[in-house]
Design a protein around this motif. Structure first.
Motif, PDB file in Angstrom:
ATOM      1  N   GLU A 139       0.845  -1.183   0.000  1.00  0.00           N
ATOM      2  CA  GLU A 139       0.000   0.000   0.000  1.00  0.00           C
ATOM      3  C   GLU A 139       0.887   1.242   0.000  1.00  0.00           C
ATOM      4  O   GLU A 139       2.016   1.218   0.478  1.00  0.00           O
ATOM      5  N   ALA A 140       0.338   2.289  -0.585  1.00  0.00           N
ATOM      6  CA  ALA A 140       1.038   3.567  -0.640  1.00  0.00           C
ATOM      7  C   ALA A 140       0.006   4.668  -0.463  1.00  0.00           C
ATOM      8  O   ALA A 140      -1.204   4.413  -0.513  1.00  0.00           O
ATOM      9  N   TRP A 160      -5.033   9.972  -0.589  1.00  0.00           N
ATOM     10  CA  TRP A 160      -5.665   8.707  -0.959  1.00  0.00           C
ATOM     11  C   TRP A 160      -4.734   7.549  -0.652  1.00  0.00           C
ATOM     12  O   TRP A 160      -3.514   7.654  -0.772  1.00  0.00           O
ATOM     13  N   ARG A 161      -5.321   6.459  -0.251  1.00  0.00           N
ATOM     14  CA  ARG A 161      -4.579   5.221   0.008  1.00  0.00           C
ATOM     15  C   ARG A 161      -4.676   4.364  -1.241  1.00  0.00           C
ATOM     16  O   ARG A 161      -5.768   4.049  -1.711  1.00  0.00           O
ATOM     17  N   ASN A 169      -7.467  -7.388  -6.136  1.00  0.00           N
ATOM     18  CA  ASN A 169      -8.135  -6.274  -5.476  1.00  0.00           C
ATOM     19  C   ASN A 169      -7.154  -5.112  -5.382  1.00  0.00           C
ATOM     20  O   ASN A 169      -6.224  -5.138  -4.586  1.00  0.00           O
ATOM     21  N   ALA A 170      -7.380  -4.107  -6.200  1.00  0.00           N
ATOM     22  CA  ALA A 170      -6.515  -2.935  -6.198  1.00  0.00           C
ATOM     23  C   ALA A 170      -7.380  -1.709  -6.405  1.00  0.00           C
ATOM     24  O   ALA A 170      -8.460  -1.789  -6.974  1.00  0.00           O
ATOM     25  N   GLY A 171      -6.893  -0.578  -5.951  1.00  0.00           N
ATOM     26  CA  GLY A 171      -7.631   0.662  -6.136  1.00  0.00           C
ATOM     27  C   GLY A 171      -7.120   1.737  -5.206  1.00  0.00           C
ATOM     28  O   GLY A 171      -6.020   1.635  -4.650  1.00  0.00           O
ATOM     29  N   PHE A 172      -7.928   2.756  -5.020  1.00  0.00           N
ATOM     30  CA  PHE A 172      -7.561   3.817  -4.090  1.00  0.00           C
ATOM     31  C   PHE A 172      -8.804   4.316  -3.385  1.00  0.00           C
ATOM     32  O   PHE A 172      -9.898   4.320  -3.943  1.00  0.00           O
TER      33      PHE A 172
END
Length: 189
Positions: A139-140, A160-161, A169-172
Motif C-alpha cells: 500500500e502507498a 488517498w490510500r 483487489n486494487a484501487g484507491f
C-alpha cells in the motif's frame, strides 16, 4: 585553293601491319579483407545503436503510458475540488511534467512530481507526493496539493490510500489523514 601536294601512299607489301604490343597486365587486386572488416564493424555498430534506441523507445512508451493512466485516474479528483474550480474554472487539461524526484527516509521511498492543470479561467499546478507506507501490505499514499498560477496559494486537495493485495483487489480510497511520517514498526530497511 592552293593545297600542298599530298604525300605518296606507303608501299604495299601484301602483309598486314605488325600487331601492337600487348598492354601491361593490370596490377594484382589488393586484398579486400580490410574493407569487409570495416563493413562488418559498421553494421554491428549500427545494429547496436538501433537496438539501444529501440529499447529506449519501448521504455519511454511504457513509462509514458503508465503516467497517462495515473493522470487519468487523478484528473476527476482534481476536477471535483472546489478550490481548483474557483481558481481555474472547469478543468480542461492535465499535463505531467517530467521532473520526478525521489528520496528515501526512514526506509520509505517518496516520489514527488508536478502536474500542470489548465481550466477555462486560468492555470495552476498540482504537486503530487507518493510514498509507501508498508511494503509488506503493498500500500502507498498519495497527497495532492493545488498551487495557483501566481504561486502564492497552496490548497490541499486530499490524500488517498493506494492498495494492491495481489489477489486482483486494487484501487484507491480517500483517507482523512495521511499516516504519520515515522516508519511502521519492523519495516525499516
Amino acid at each position: 585553293m592552293n593545297l600542298p601536294p599530298a604525300a605518296p601512299p606507303p608501299p604495299m607489301s601484301g602483309y598486314p601491319p605488325a600487331p601492337m604490343a600487348a598492354p601491361p597486365p593490370p596490377p594484382p587486386k589488393k586484398s579486400s579483407a580490410l574493407k569487409w572488416i570495416l563493413i562488418g564493424c559498421g553494421t554491428f555498430a549500427f545494429l547496436g545503436i538501433l537496438s539501444c534506441g529501440g529499447c529506449f523507445l519501448v521504455g519511454y512508451l511504457v513509462i509514458k503510458s503508465a503516467i497517462n493512466q495515473a493522470v487519468a485516474k487523478v484528473k476527476p479528483i482534481i476536477a471535483s475540488n472546489e478550490t481548483v474550480k474557483s481558481e481555474i474554472g472547469e478543468l480542461r487539461n492535465v499535463t505531467p511534467r517530467f521532473d520526478f524526484r525521489s528520496e528515501k527516509r526512514h526506509g520509505r521511498e517518496t516520489i514527488y512530481c508536478t502536474l500542470d492543470v489548465e481550466g477555462d479561467k486560468g492555470k495552476g499546478t498540482v504537486e503530487v507526493k507518493l510514498y509507501d507506507h508498508d511494503k509488506r501490505k503493498n500500500e502507498a499514499y498519495v497527497t495532492l496539493v493545488f498551487i495557483n498560477e501566481a504561486g502564492n496559494k497552496r490548497t490541499p486537495i486530499g490524500t488517498w490510500r493506494l492498495y494492491d493485495d495481489g489477489k486482483g483487489n486494487a484501487g484507491f480510497t480517500p483517507v482523512d489523514m495521511p499516516p504519520p511520517d515515522d516508519p511502521p514498526h519492523g519495516s525499516e530497511d
